[in-house]
Enzyme design. Structure first.
Site, PDB file in Angstrom:
ATOM      1  N   SER A 147      -3.829  85.931  38.256  1.00 55.52           N
ATOM      2  CA  SER A 147      -3.738  84.481  38.408  1.00 55.52           C
ATOM      3  C   SER A 147      -5.080  83.841  38.078  1.00 55.52           C
ATOM      4  O   SER A 147      -5.808  84.319  37.201  1.00 55.52           O
ATOM      5  CB  SER A 147      -3.271  84.176  39.831  1.00 55.52           C
ATOM      6  OG  SER A 147      -3.028  82.808  39.982  1.00 55.52           O
ATOM      7  N   LYS A 165      -0.371  78.848  36.579  1.00 56.69           N
ATOM      8  CA  LYS A 165      -0.847  79.857  37.540  1.00 56.69           C
ATOM      9  C   LYS A 165      -0.339  79.556  38.953  1.00 56.69           C
ATOM     10  O   LYS A 165      -0.135  80.491  39.749  1.00 56.69           O
ATOM     11  CB  LYS A 165      -2.371  79.945  37.514  1.00 56.69           C
ATOM     12  CG  LYS A 165      -2.947  80.475  36.203  1.00 56.69           C
ATOM     13  CD  LYS A 165      -2.505  81.899  35.872  1.00 56.69           C
ATOM     14  CE  LYS A 165      -3.351  82.508  34.764  1.00 56.69           C
ATOM     15  NZ  LYS A 165      -2.877  83.850  34.352  1.00 56.69           N
TER      16      LYS A 165
END
Ligand code: HXC
Length: 261
Positions: A147, A165
Site C-alpha cells: 500500500s 491505495k
C-alpha cells in the site's frame, strides 16, 4: 543488510506469487522470499521487466517462474496463476505489488487517468486475490498487499493513488475478516519514501530529496531492504496471529504530515 535476521529456510516448501515482482520494492520482496527458501513466480505487464530478476533469483540457486500478465485483466491473472500452479504445484503466498503512479493535479486529471491507477492498484489486487483464492484456501495461505501512506492525510497531485491505495487497505481488512476462517492471513505494508525505486523517481524531483530527508524522523530514506525485512516478518510464522494489519514502514514520516514535499 549485513546480518541475516531470518532463517534462510523459513519459506522452504512455500510458493509465492508476486505481482510487480520484476522491479523495485516488490522485486526485492520476491528476491528476499526466494533467498529464504520459497519458489517464486513473478509477474508484470512486460516480460522484459521480469527477465533480469528471474536471472538474479536463479543465479542465487532458487527457482523462479516469470509470467507476463496485466493485473487489470482477470483472465490474464487466472492464466498466470494456473501456470504457476502447473510449474510449482501450488501457491501459498500472494504479494500484490503491481501499481501505477504519476503526479497530476486533480483539476487536470482525466477520468481515465484516475481509473487507470485504480484499475491497476485496487482492481488488480482484487483480481489476484480472487484468482488465487482456491489455492490460498487449500494451503492456508496468505496475502501481502503493498500500500502507501499517501491517503492517511491529503497528498497533492496524488488523488488517484490515494483513492486506489485506500481501496487496497479496505481489501486487506475485508479479506482478513472473510477469509480468516480458511486460515488465510491478509496483511499489508505501507512503505514511506523508499530510495532507488521507480515510484520515487516519478514522484520526487532529486533536488527535494535532501529537504524531505530532514523531515523524516529517522533522517534517512527507506531502502528496499527495509521493506524486504518487514515482508519476511509478516509472511513468516512469527506473524502467525497477525491479520488485517497494514504495517507502516516509513521511518515515522507520515506522522510529520509533510507529504512528498
Ligand atoms: C496525467 C496521465 C499520466 C500523467 C498517464 N496518464 N500518465 N495523466 N499525467 N503523467 C493518463 C493518460 O493520459 C490516460 O488518460 C490514462 O492515464 C491511461 O494512460 P495510458 O498511458 O494509456 O495507461 P497505461 O499505459 O495503461 O498506464 C500508464 C501508467 C503506468 C499508469 C502511467 O504506465 C504506470 O504508472 N507506470 C508506472 C509504474 C510505477 O512506477 N509503479 C510504481 C508505483 S509507486 P486519457 O484520459 O488521456 O485516456 C507507488 C508508490 C506510491 O505507487 C507511494 C510513494 C510514497
Amino acid at each position: 543488510m549485513n546480518k541475516q535476521v531470518f532463517s534462510p529456510d523459513v519459506f522452504e516448501g512455500k510458493v509465492a506469487f508476486v505481482t510487480g515482482g520484476g522491479t523495485g520494492i516488490t522485486g526485492g520482496v520476491a528476491r528476499a522470499l526466494a533467498e529464504h527458501g520459497a519458489k517464486v513466480a513473478i509477474t508484470s505487464r512486460k516480460m522484459e521487466n521480469l527477465e533480469p530478476m528471474k536471472a538474479a533469483i536463479e543465479e542465487s540457486g532458487s527457482e523462479c517462474h516469470a509470467v507476463a500478465a496485466d493485473v487489470r485483466h482477470f483472465e490474464a491473472v487466472e492464466m498466470a496463476i494456473s501456470e504457476t500452479v502447473e510449474r510449482f504445484g501450488k501457491i501459498d503466498i500472494v504479494v500484490n505489488g503491481a501499481a501505477g503512479n504519476f503526479l497530476c493535479w486533480a483539476s487536470e486529471l482525466s477520468p481515465n487517468g484516475f481509473g487507470t491507477v485504480v484499475d491497476i492498484d485496487t482492481k488488480g489486487t482484487f483480481n489476484v486475490c480472487r484468482a488465487a483464492f482456491d489455492q490460498l484456501k487449500e494451503n492456508s495461505g496468505q496475502i501481502l498487499n503493498i500500500s502507501a501512506t499517501l491517503h492517511y492525510l491529503g497528498t497533492p497531485m496524488q488523488i488517484h493513488v490515494s483513492a486506489a491505495k485506500a481501496g487496497v487497505d479496505a481489501i486487506t481488512r475485508n479479506l482478513a475478516v472473510e477469509w480468516g476462517r480458511y486460515g488465510i492471513r491478509v496483511n499489508g505494508i505501507a512503505p514511506g519514501p523508499i530510495e532507488d525505486t521507480e515510484g520515487m523517481k516519478r514522484l520526487l524531483p532529486p533536488q527535494l530529496k535532501e529537504s524531505l530527508t530532514k523531515k523524516i524522523p529517522l533522517k534517512r530514506f527507506g531502502r528496499i531492504a527495509d521493506i524486504e525485512q518487514a515482508a519476511l516478518f509478516i509472511c513468516s510464522p512469527a506473524a502467525a496471529y497477525i491479520s488485517g494489519v497494514t504495517l507502516v514502514v516509513d521511518g515515522g514520516h507520515w506522522l510529520t504530515g509533510t507529504g512528498l514535499s
